[in-house]
Structure formats: C-alpha cells, structure tokens
Design a protein around this motif. Sequence first.
Motif, short mmCIF file in Angstrom:
data_model
loop_
_atom_site.label_atom_id
_atom_site.label_comp_id
_atom_site.label_asym_id
_atom_site.label_seq_id
_atom_site.Cartn_x
_atom_site.Cartn_y
_atom_site.Cartn_z
N ARG A 1 1.16 -1.41 -0.11
CA ARG A 1 -0.02 0.27 -0.24
C ARG A 1 1.09 1.18 0.23
O ARG A 1 1.68 1.44 0.83
CB ARG A 1 -1.07 0.00 1.42
CG ARG A 1 -1.90 -1.02 1.26
CD ARG A 1 -3.22 -1.07 2.31
NE ARG A 1 -3.53 -0.32 2.73
CZ ARG A 1 -3.72 0.84 3.97
NH1 ARG A 1 -2.07 0.41 4.24
NH2 ARG A 1 -4.34 2.34 3.87
N ALA A 2 0.25 2.16 -0.37
CA ALA A 2 1.15 3.98 -0.53
C ALA A 2 1.27 4.25 0.33
O ALA A 2 2.71 5.02 0.72
CB ALA A 2 0.39 4.45 -1.50
N GLU A 3 0.08 3.76 1.13
CA GLU A 3 0.24 4.93 2.95
C GLU A 3 1.69 3.91 3.87
O GLU A 3 2.36 4.48 4.41
CB GLU A 3 -0.98 4.71 3.63
CG GLU A 3 -1.97 5.50 3.42
CD GLU A 3 -2.34 5.03 2.37
OE1 GLU A 3 -1.81 3.57 1.16
OE2 GLU A 3 -3.56 5.56 1.38
N THR B 1 6.02 15.25 3.54
CA THR B 1 4.85 15.30 3.03
C THR B 1 5.60 16.43 1.62
O THR B 1 5.53 16.99 0.58
CB THR B 1 3.78 16.47 3.31
OG1 THR B 1 4.20 15.48 4.37
CG2 THR B 1 1.90 16.66 2.54
N LYS C 1 -1.82 12.05 4.45
CA LYS C 1 -2.70 11.15 3.11
C LYS C 1 -3.26 11.78 2.09
O LYS C 1 -3.42 10.74 1.17
CB LYS C 1 -3.91 11.04 4.15
CG LYS C 1 -3.29 9.60 5.03
CD LYS C 1 -4.55 9.28 6.13
CE LYS C 1 -3.61 8.65 7.19
NZ LYS C 1 -4.88 7.74 7.53
N LYS C 2 -4.12 12.83 2.17
CA LYS C 2 -4.64 13.39 0.50
C LYS C 2 -3.19 14.38 -0.55
O LYS C 2 -3.88 13.26 -1.35
CB LYS C 2 -4.87 15.28 0.95
CG LYS C 2 -4.86 15.62 0.21
CD LYS C 2 -6.49 16.95 0.60
CE LYS C 2 -6.48 18.27 -0.92
NZ LYS C 2 -7.05 19.41 -0.56
N ILE D 1 -0.62 12.22 -0.38
CA ILE D 1 -0.46 10.26 -1.37
C ILE D 1 -1.60 9.64 -2.28
O ILE D 1 -0.83 9.58 -3.17
CB ILE D 1 -0.42 9.73 0.07
CG1 ILE D 1 0.78 9.14 1.26
CG2 ILE D 1 -0.41 8.01 -0.85
CD1 ILE D 1 1.09 9.03 2.32
N ARG D 2 -2.65 10.60 -1.87
CA ARG D 2 -3.71 10.64 -3.00
C ARG D 2 -3.38 11.32 -4.16
O ARG D 2 -3.97 10.53 -5.75
CB ARG D 2 -4.68 10.79 -2.47
CG ARG D 2 -5.77 9.66 -1.12
CD ARG D 2 -6.91 9.79 -1.07
NE ARG D 2 -7.51 10.73 -0.26
CZ ARG D 2 -7.33 11.23 0.52
NH1 ARG D 2 -6.88 10.61 1.88
NH2 ARG D 2 -7.76 13.12 0.74
N THR D 3 -2.64 11.78 -4.11
CA THR D 3 -2.46 12.68 -5.48
C THR D 3 -1.89 12.86 -6.01
O THR D 3 -1.51 13.01 -7.26
CB THR D 3 -3.32 14.76 -4.31
OG1 THR D 3 -2.15 14.90 -3.69
CG2 THR D 3 -4.71 14.72 -4.37
N HIS D 4 -0.43 12.58 -5.54
CA HIS D 4 0.60 12.49 -6.08
C HIS D 4 2.08 11.16 -5.90
O HIS D 4 2.47 10.86 -6.86
CB HIS D 4 1.64 13.53 -5.55
CG HIS D 4 1.61 14.95 -5.35
ND1 HIS D 4 0.21 15.42 -4.75
CD2 HIS D 4 1.50 16.19 -6.70
CE1 HIS D 4 0.28 17.19 -5.50
NE2 HIS D 4 1.27 17.31 -6.24
N TYR E 1 1.00 8.19 -7.62
CA TYR E 1 0.94 7.48 -8.04
C TYR E 1 1.42 8.21 -9.76
O TYR E 1 1.24 8.04 -10.58
CB TYR E 1 -0.42 6.95 -8.67
CG TYR E 1 -0.61 5.32 -7.51
CD1 TYR E 1 0.60 4.66 -7.73
CD2 TYR E 1 -0.87 5.26 -6.46
CE1 TYR E 1 0.17 3.15 -6.63
CE2 TYR E 1 -1.24 4.66 -5.34
CZ TYR E 1 -0.52 3.62 -5.77
OH TYR E 1 -1.26 2.83 -4.41
N SER E 2 1.64 9.26 -10.04
CA SER E 2 1.13 10.01 -10.53
C SER E 2 2.93 10.96 -10.77
O SER E 2 3.06 12.51 -11.49
CB SER E 2 0.64 11.42 -10.72
OG SER E 2 0.19 12.66 -9.72
#
Length: 555
Positions: free
Chosen positions: A410-412, A468, A541-542, A544-547, A549-550
């Motif tokens: 998991r990314a987290e 972060t 966490k925010k 992680i979700r936005t960056h 995988y991109s």
Amino acid sequence: MSKTWKLIRIMLKMQFSLAQKSTSEKMGYLFLLLFAIPFSVFIFFALDGIIGGLYDVLAPTGNESFILGILLMMMFVLFVFVSIGSILSSFYFAEDIESFITLPFQPYQIMLGKSATPFLTLYLTNTAILAPALFIYGLHSEAGITYYIYSVIIWLITPILPFVLTAIVIMYLMRFLNISKNKDRMKIFAGLFMFIFIIGINIVFRLNTSSTETGEEFAQIITEQNALIEMFTKLFPHAYLSSISLTQPDTTLGIVFLLLTVLLTIAIFFIYLTAGQKLYFKGVLGLSGGSKKVFNEEKALKQMKQGNVLFISWLKEMRIMLRTPTFFTQIIVQSLVFPILFIVIVVFDSGGGQFSVLSLGPMIEQADEKKVILSLLGFTVFALGINPAAISSISRDGKNWFNHLYMPIRAETVIMSKVVAAFSINLLTIIVIGVVAFIFAKIPITIGGIWIGLSLIISWITCIAGTTLDLYTPHLKWTDEREVFKGRMIGILSLIIEVVVFGSIILLLWNIKLFEGLWLTSIVLLVVFTLLSILSHVILKKVIRTHFYSILQKK
C-alpha cells in the motif's frame, strides 16, 4: 593544459546545466538568489559589529592582527569541513567516474576536473564570509590601497590550502581501501572520516585551551604586540603569515610574509597534483572493484521469512541510508554532528568559567518552570533543524521509484516507512541530548521527561512535514546522489515552516499570562502538538492520494 580546461568546463556544465531542470527547480534557484540578498546584508552588519568591537579593544595594544588570524583559522577549519564531504562525493562516489577513466586523460587532469565543483562551493563561502570581513577590517583600520590588493590575493588563495591538504589526506587513505573486498563498507568508512575529523578538531582545540593558564597569562600576552596571534596560530602558520602581511602591508615584513604565503600555497598545490597523479586512480579503481560472490540459493531460502511489511520497508530505508556513502554522510553524519559536538563541549568545558553546563540543573530548579520548558523546546527545534532524512525520503529512490507502482504494498505503508526512518534518525539526536541533559546538566526528572516527550512529538511532526514536501516536489531525475541535497529549496522551506509553526506557539505561550506553571503549559503544548500531528497526517494522506501514482508523469 587546454585539455584540462575543456574537461573542467564539461564537468561544470554537467553539474550546473539547467537543460533538464523543471520549472519548480529553476524557480527555486531564483528564490535562493533573492533570499541571499537579505542574508548577505545580515552577515555584513553582524561581521561589522564583531570586527569593530574587537578592533577597538585590540588595536591599542598592537594585537589587531589577532582579528584576521582567528578569522583565517576559522575559515581553514570551515573549508576542511566542507571539503571532506564534497571531495569524497565528487572524487570517488559520483556515478560518472568510471566513464571519465576510460577517456585519454591523465589522473591529475580528471582530478582537477573533479575539483571544479567543490572549489566553486568553497569560493561561494569565501565570498559570503571572508570577503566582507576583510573589507570591514580595512574600513576600521583605515587601510590604504596596498591592504586591499593584499586582501584580494589572500582571498584568492585562502580556499586552496585547506582543500588540497584535505584532498591529499583523503587520496592517501583511499589508496589503501582497495585491499578490502567489501566496497560498501569501505565507502562508509571513508564517510566516517569526515565525522571523526570534525570531532577531533574540536577536542584538540579544547585540550590545548586551559582556562587557568588563560587567566594567568592573558594579562601579560595582551600587552605584547602580535602576541595573541602568535599564541592562537601555532597550528596554522599560513594564518599567521597572512594576518601579519595584511596588518603591515607597507613594510618589508608584510611583503615577505605575503610572498611566503603565496609560495607555500603554490608548493602545496604542486604536491596535490603529484599526489593525484600517483594515488587518485588507485583509490578509484579499488572502490569500483567490489567483490565477487557466488549466489547460494539454499542459504537465501533459509533467510527468507515473512515479516511485518512496515518493519521490512523501514529496514530497507535504513540500509539504503547506511550503505549509500552520499546518503550516509549527508543524513547520518550530519544528524550526529550537533549532538556529538554538544557532548564534546560539555565534557571538555564543563568546569570552566562562572557559567557551566554542570550548573544548569540548579539554575532550572530556581527558574520559572514555564519559561524553562519553552526554552528547552526552542532548543529542540534548533537542534533538530532540517531533517535531511525526511526531505529526501522520496527523492532518494530516484529512477527506481516506479518499482513502488507495481509492488503489492500500500502507498500509505511505503510513505510511513520513510517517515519512521526519518524519525529514527532524529531519535538518535534526541537520545544523545537527553543523556547529556540528565547525566551532566542534571536537569530535574519531571522537566526533563516532559521535554523529551514533547520533543518526540515535534520530531514526528517535522518528519511528516519533510516527507510531505518531498512527495509534493520530488527530485527523481538525478544522476548523482549529491543532487538530492544540493540546489533544492526544500530544506530551507522545511526549516521556515518548522520555525514559523513551533516558534509562534512557543512565543505565544511565553507572553500569554493565562497559562502559567509547568503542568498547565505542558498540557496546552501536548494538546496543540497532538492537533498538529493529526493535521499533518491528514495533509500527508491527501498528498499521497494525489501524488503517489503520478510523480513520474511530472516534468
């Protein structure tokens, strides 16, 4: 000689070219330039106050040369400190070394090319500190044009001597490291040399400085012309020669000492070229050899076992920082310098003067407990400073970052392992400072316990903040590990955020009369820091979700 200049230009272009830099990196350089202007003004006025005050005291006794002598001594130590890391990284640990070895260049030519970038770093430091200091001294001494001519010459040659002496020692040591079959351990050993040298220099100075002798002899020394500079420059003859030549520029002695300084520098530089021709390739080839190991499948299967994913990921991060020479020197060593120097200062200076660290415990017991805990936390913020492990968490992976995109983790978990690794590095600093505070300073258990507990929360928040920031603006397209730390604004940005946030909290509580006493202040700090920790987790966490995988899609 033309081949050497071409090689130097090529290496400088490779290091400082903006061809493939992102827009954010280019803006970072611009911001750094703008930030340097007010910083330079601050340095100028600070030096003016220090040099002016010392000149007014020392000039009547003919000891004004002490100002320049101690300045040149400090610059020598500073240049050695800066040179050790840059020489190891540029000469031995850069990935392009083996490519240059195959080209038709002599060892000393490649060594000079590799010296270009470290030399630029030294001259930038020289311009920021020594140049304004020499100018300010000239103003206070009302020196003539001869002094300023001599100053330019001294300014030009000052970085050369510490750099080439350090390089000669390192090349000699690296010459014998190729007898080992373990390349990684030998590189780490070379990185430890920098750490040991810094601590050793500090200990030597303190062992050679006796407060009793100073008190008995100072009255006599201060009355003799140039006696101070002779006492303090026994180990630095170039500082003595340079300072006398600058304070007596219109005399025969000044001219002779300047010539001796120049000749000494030239002689050491030619020894440097000779040493490079004889030793440089032997050290480089020794490191690039490595060892040949036969893969034992049966042994490997026995060692493979299932474990906690977070722990295994953390262990991997720690091994990368410990086994990669550049990461080891920039992260581990840099994090340990402050606490170890703190111990050296306490151990070797614990009994001198009216104020001593040993008297800190009784002083704290009599002081306002609220101000004590706030002051200690302010010290913690200063001690932790920039966490290099946190602000390089993502960038350390470089082009291998894409491995995280298809691994079943998991990314987290990946990001939290990096946060925990950064926290582990900071934990070493906190433990060392805590041991010194309890054993030597004898800080009360209650205050010390609260201080260490709140410091751990501060450390955790700063680790999340640094990770972060690096996840938001990573630098993955590096070819040399040094690029992860150099030329990036993330360290300054992280420090600004840390100082603004924690400094504001400490300052507000210091001035608000509503919160008094140790326990009420500590509870308020605990609540505020807990809320900051929760907020930092939400932001992480925010991001992680936005960056997560991109990242590789960014230009």
